[in-house]
Structures are given as C-alpha cells and as structure tokens.
Design a protein around this motif. Structure first.
Motif, PDB file in Angstrom:
ATOM      1  N   ALA A  60       0.821  -1.215   0.000  1.00  0.00           N
ATOM      2  CA  ALA A  60       0.000   0.000   0.000  1.00  0.00           C
ATOM      3  C   ALA A  60       0.848   1.255   0.000  1.00  0.00           C
ATOM      4  CB  ALA A  60      -0.920  -0.001   1.229  1.00  0.00           C
ATOM      5  N   LEU A  63       1.707   2.565  -3.513  1.00  0.00           N
ATOM      6  CA  LEU A  63       0.461   2.856  -4.223  1.00  0.00           C
ATOM      7  C   LEU A  63      -0.163   4.165  -3.745  1.00  0.00           C
ATOM      8  CD1 LEU A  63      -1.079  -0.732  -4.322  1.00  0.00           C
ATOM      9  CD2 LEU A  63      -0.191   0.584  -6.257  1.00  0.00           C
ATOM     10  N   PHE A  64      -0.164   4.419  -2.432  1.00  0.00           N
ATOM     11  CA  PHE A  64      -0.712   5.681  -1.939  1.00  0.00           C
ATOM     12  C   PHE A  64       0.194   6.861  -2.307  1.00  0.00           C
ATOM     13  CE2 PHE A  64      -3.407   3.280   1.251  1.00  0.00           C
ATOM     14  CZ  PHE A  64      -4.608   3.689   0.690  1.00  0.00           C
ATOM     15  N   THR A  67      -0.740   7.581  -5.783  1.00  0.00           N
ATOM     16  CA  THR A  67      -2.062   8.211  -5.819  1.00  0.00           C
ATOM     17  C   THR A  67      -1.950   9.714  -5.603  1.00  0.00           C
ATOM     18  OG1 THR A  67      -3.175   6.218  -5.031  1.00  0.00           O
ATOM     19  CG2 THR A  67      -4.327   8.294  -4.715  1.00  0.00           C
ATOM     20  N   SER A 110      -4.204  10.873  -0.370  1.00  0.00           N
ATOM     21  CA  SER A 110      -2.776  10.680  -0.608  1.00  0.00           C
ATOM     22  C   SER A 110      -2.020  10.068   0.557  1.00  0.00           C
ATOM     23  CB  SER A 110      -2.126  12.024  -0.961  1.00  0.00           C
ATOM     24  OG  SER A 110      -2.072  12.869   0.171  1.00  0.00           O
ATOM     25  N   PRO A 154      -6.240   7.626   4.102  1.00  0.00           N
ATOM     26  CA  PRO A 154      -5.166   6.677   4.414  1.00  0.00           C
ATOM     27  C   PRO A 154      -3.892   7.413   4.812  1.00  0.00           C
ATOM     28  CG  PRO A 154      -5.286   7.008   2.063  1.00  0.00           C
ATOM     29  CD  PRO A 154      -6.429   7.815   2.641  1.00  0.00           C
ATOM     30  N   ILE A 156       0.408   6.954   5.123  1.00  0.00           N
ATOM     31  CA  ILE A 156       1.594   6.149   4.860  1.00  0.00           C
ATOM     32  C   ILE A 156       2.259   5.717   6.166  1.00  0.00           C
ATOM     33  CG2 ILE A 156       3.926   6.233   3.881  1.00  0.00           C
ATOM     34  CD1 ILE A 156       2.765   8.120   1.712  1.00  0.00           C
ATOM     35  N   VAL A 228     -11.674   4.717  -0.716  1.00  0.00           N
ATOM     36  CA  VAL A 228     -10.752   4.359   0.363  1.00  0.00           C
ATOM     37  C   VAL A 228     -11.512   4.052   1.649  1.00  0.00           C
ATOM     38  CG1 VAL A 228      -8.858   5.158   1.825  1.00  0.00           C
ATOM     39  CG2 VAL A 228      -8.863   5.705  -0.617  1.00  0.00           C
ATOM     40  N   THR A 240      -4.305  -2.459   1.362  1.00  0.00           N
ATOM     41  CA  THR A 240      -3.497  -2.597   0.143  1.00  0.00           C
ATOM     42  C   THR A 240      -4.388  -2.616  -1.085  1.00  0.00           C
ATOM     43  OG1 THR A 240      -1.821  -3.822   1.371  1.00  0.00           O
ATOM     44  CG2 THR A 240      -1.778  -4.011  -1.018  1.00  0.00           C
ATOM     45  N   ALA A 243      -5.703   0.800  -1.761  1.00  0.00           N
ATOM     46  CA  ALA A 243      -4.674   1.631  -2.400  1.00  0.00           C
ATOM     47  C   ALA A 243      -4.609   1.350  -3.893  1.00  0.00           C
ATOM     48  CB  ALA A 243      -3.317   1.365  -1.743  1.00  0.00           C
ATOM     49  N   THR A 246      -7.758   2.800  -5.605  1.00  0.00           N
ATOM     50  CA  THR A 246      -7.721   4.250  -5.686  1.00  0.00           C
ATOM     51  C   THR A 246      -6.714   4.728  -6.718  1.00  0.00           C
ATOM     52  OG1 THR A 246      -8.223   4.288  -3.320  1.00  0.00           O
ATOM     53  CG2 THR A 246      -7.553   6.359  -4.309  1.00  0.00           C
ATOM     54  N   THR A 247      -5.562   4.065  -6.778  1.00  0.00           N
ATOM     55  CA  THR A 247      -4.557   4.423  -7.773  1.00  0.00           C
ATOM     56  C   THR A 247      -5.103   4.234  -9.185  1.00  0.00           C
ATOM     57  OG1 THR A 247      -2.776   3.758  -6.277  1.00  0.00           O
ATOM     58  CG2 THR A 247      -2.225   3.949  -8.603  1.00  0.00           C
TER      59      THR A 247
END
Length: 424
Positions: A60, A63-64, A67, A110, A154, A156, A228, A240, A243, A246-247
């Motif tokens: 994830a 990927l975030f 995003t 993000s 979300p 990180i 999300v 995950t 993510a 969303t991406t």
C-alpha cells in the motif's frame, strides 16, 4: 568495554547526522557497528533486511504515494480546493480556511504530509497572497495544513506503524479519522480569528449554486475518498487493495475524465513516486534490524523502569508523548516512528493505554513535528516553495502549533475520539 564502544558508535553517527548524512545511512551504520560489538551476526542482519520488506501490507505504501502524484497531475486536487473555497469564501479567512480544508481532503486520498503541503501550497499560496493575505501567514497556513496528511486516512505512516507493531492497518486508518478532522477544525478556527484581527482576505457572498457547481466538479475527489473509506471500513478491501483501487481510479479519471493527465507524464510521475518509495523502503527494512538490536541492548526495559518512577497513568503517558514531541523536533516522522514506537508503545500498553489509541497519539505527535523547529519538514517545504525565509514561517506558524497541541491533549484525555469509529 562493549558499553564504551556502543557509546562511541552512537556519538559518531550522531555527528554524521548533524553533518547532514542521510538518516538511512546513519541508522545503518549504527546497526552494523553495534551488531559487530554485541556479536549479532551480519548474516542475520541480511536475512532480517529482506524479511523486513517481505510483507504484503507494505504494498500500500508505493500505491498511496503514486495516488498523491496522480490526483495532483489529474487536476483533482485543484477541484477540491475550489470546492472548499466556494463553501468558505463568506468567512473572514475563508481562503485560508479553504486551504486547510483542502489539505484535509487531499490527505484523505494521498496519505502524505509533505506531499499535502507541496500540492495544496502550490495551488493555494499564490491565491492567498493575491487575496490580501500576508505571505508569511499564507505559507504557515499550508505548512500547518499538511500535518493532517499522516492522520486522516489513508496514511503512509499508519501503514508503517501497523506493520512494525503488528496492528490492523484498517483499524488504524479509521481511528485517525475523527482526530484528523479535529486538527483541521482547530486550525481553521485559528485562521479565522487571525484573519479577522488583521483584515486578511476579501469577503465574498456565499452562493449556493456556485458551491454546488464546484462540488460537482470535485466529484472525482469525493469518489476517490469514498473508495478508500468505504472499502476499508466495510471490509470490502484490505488497505493494500484499497490503495490499488484508488490508484487505478485516479489514473483513469485523469486520463479519461478530466483529461489533464497525459500518457507522456506517466514516466515522470512513476519515477517521482518510485524515488520516494526508494527512500522509505530501505529505512523500513533497516528499522526491523534496529528493533532487534535495541531489544538485545535492553532499551525497552531501561526506559520502562525509568518512566515507571513517575507513577500513574497520565504522568507516564505524557512523558511518552513528550519524548515523541522532542524527537520530532530533530527527526522526520518515519525515523521517529521506527526508533521510538517499538520502545514506547509497550510501555503505554503496560499502563493500560489502548494500542490503537496510543498509535494515534504517537502519530499526532509525529505530525506536529512537521511544523516544529529546528527540523519541521513542512516548514522547509513551504519555504522552498514560496521563497520566504524559514525563520519567518516559524514565527507565523506558532498559533497553529498551539492549536494542534491543544487538540493532541484533547485526544489524549478522551480516548473515544480515536476509538469511536472502531465501535461499529
């Protein structure tokens, strides 16, 4: 003898950190040096480095990050900012409050503090200076707004914290929602009173139709947020998978709907996201080895015994949070989390603090560190983006810092603010 060598190694790497050596190299040198002193085999270090990243949930992370870059390039971030301003333009400080609201909306897609400051700051700071705001206050506003990037899901850093402490990442995400919103509201109140006192901004009449129109233009952003939150909260997706969804959504939205994202931009966007991931991933891997070394050295037991002398729930809890805050003045959130979370979280649990609640408190302290000198990454981002000297932004950001500290204390005293969303 071992103690003297470890002290010398620690002093040496501290000196390297002061000289500006990257934190990954500083921690790696300390880990290798101390491992040799205590006969912790380098073969084990190599295996642990590999296993430290061999975790599905960490997918994830890149990927975030991607995003965040996609919603900026696709124009979604600008549409969210326009919607926020259309709702708040009738208030004193409405544009500044809209900047803070846009930071919250951007963070809900993000998951990054510095990315939130850079993206929303790049959009809103020029608008604020043109709208009769003091440029230093405008820079401080976007720097402070970026702090919610790792709190509103979300996040990180929540992914990293959950991985390190073996906590459900979905639960951490939901626990950060209400505290993150409170942080935004607290900063918006500060912005309102300062703008009203100094006459910042130009008041515009609220137009319901215009707000609806801006909201409709921002529907892609709201849908991305919904993917999300609904996916994780309902259990339809793991963090995950959310993510990834969303991406993919932001990529298709930018290419097919807004048409502001061009295929020719993708290599640059992917490279930028890859560079950020490439800086974070090795640091996460070496942190696992560092945890093992600290455990062998008895760091947790020593600090537990030391803090235990304070006695009582709140003295120990606030001592832990003070350590987080002080470390945040000189360390970025990731190394701060890597070094301190494995030590402080068990201490907090031993006095009855819910591990999810402490995770939120820990990371709010981490977030506040983004605008706390002498480090304050968001302050440096705002300074480099606007050309305003760092120390001038520091002075202007102090009211926001006090508001965030008050919110932090409120969440500490009322655990349900972070645990309420988990009760459903």
């Amino acid at each position: 003898m071992d103690g003297i060598l470890i002290t010398l190694i620690s002093l040496g790497v501290t000196g390297l950190f002061i000289l500006g050596i990257p934190i990954f190299l500083v921690i790696s040198l300390w880990v290798i040096g101390v491992s040799l002193v205590i006969d912790f085999t380098l073969a084990n270090v190599g295996v642990t480095l590999y296993e430290g990243l061999n975790f599905y949930g960490l997918l994830a992370l890149p990927l975030f990050i991607l995003t965040g870059d996609l919603i900026n390039a696709a124009g979604i971030a600008k549409r969210l900012s326009d919607f926020a301003y259309s709702c708040l333009s009738w208030l004193h400080g409405g544009l500044g409050m809209a900047s803070l609201g846009a930071c919250g909306l951007f963070a809900a897609i993000s998951g990054s503090n510095s990315a939130t400051t850079a993206t929303i700051g790049g959009i809103m700071h020029p608008e604020m200076t043109k709208g009769n705001y003091d440029s230093k206050f405008a820079a401080a506003t976007v720097a402070a707004g970026g702090t919610v990037g790792i709190i509103i899901p979300p996040s990180i850093i929540f992914i990293v914290y959950g991985f390190m402490m073996n906590l459900p990442i979905g639960d951490l995400f939901m626990a950060g929602l209400i505290p993150g919103i409170l942080m935004v509201v607290a900063m918006q109140l500060v912005c309102y009173f300062i703008a009203r006192k100094n006459g910042y901004g130009v008041l515009k009449a609220f137009r319901f139709k215009h707000a609806v129109k801006m909201g409709m233009r921002a529907w892609l952003g709201f849908l991305a947020i919904g993917i999300v939150l609904w996916g994780i909260y309902s259990g339809a997706f793991s963090p995950t998978e959310a993510a990834g969804m969303t991406t993919g959504f932001c990529l298709l939205a930018g290419v097919l709907v807004t048409r502001e994202l061009k295929f020719s931009q993708l290599p640059t966007i992917l490279m930028r996201s890859g560079q950020i991931t490439g800086m974070l991933a090795p640091l996460i891997a070496v942190s696992v080895v560092m945890q093992q070394v600290l455990s062998l050295l008895g760091a947790k037991e020593f600090l537990t015994e030391l803090l235990g002398l304070l006695g009582g729930y709140y003295p120990i809890l606030f001592a832990c949070l003070l350590i987080v805050l002080l470390a945040g003045t000189v360390l970025e959130s990731l190394p701060n989390t890597i070094i301190l979370a494995p030590i402080l979280a068990p201490i907090a649990m031993s006095i009855g603090v819910d591990p999810i609640h402490f995770a939120v408190l820990f990371l709010i302290g981490d977030a506040i560190g983004f605008i706390t000198p002498p480090y304050g990454l968001n302050l440096y981002v705002a300074s480099s983006m606007t050309g305003i000297p760092y120390l001038q932004i520091v002075k202007a950001v102090l009211p926001y810092l006090y508001a965030l500290m008050a919110t932090w204390a409120l969440v500490a005293f009322i655990p349900q603010l972070s645990l309420f969303m988990l009760s459903f």
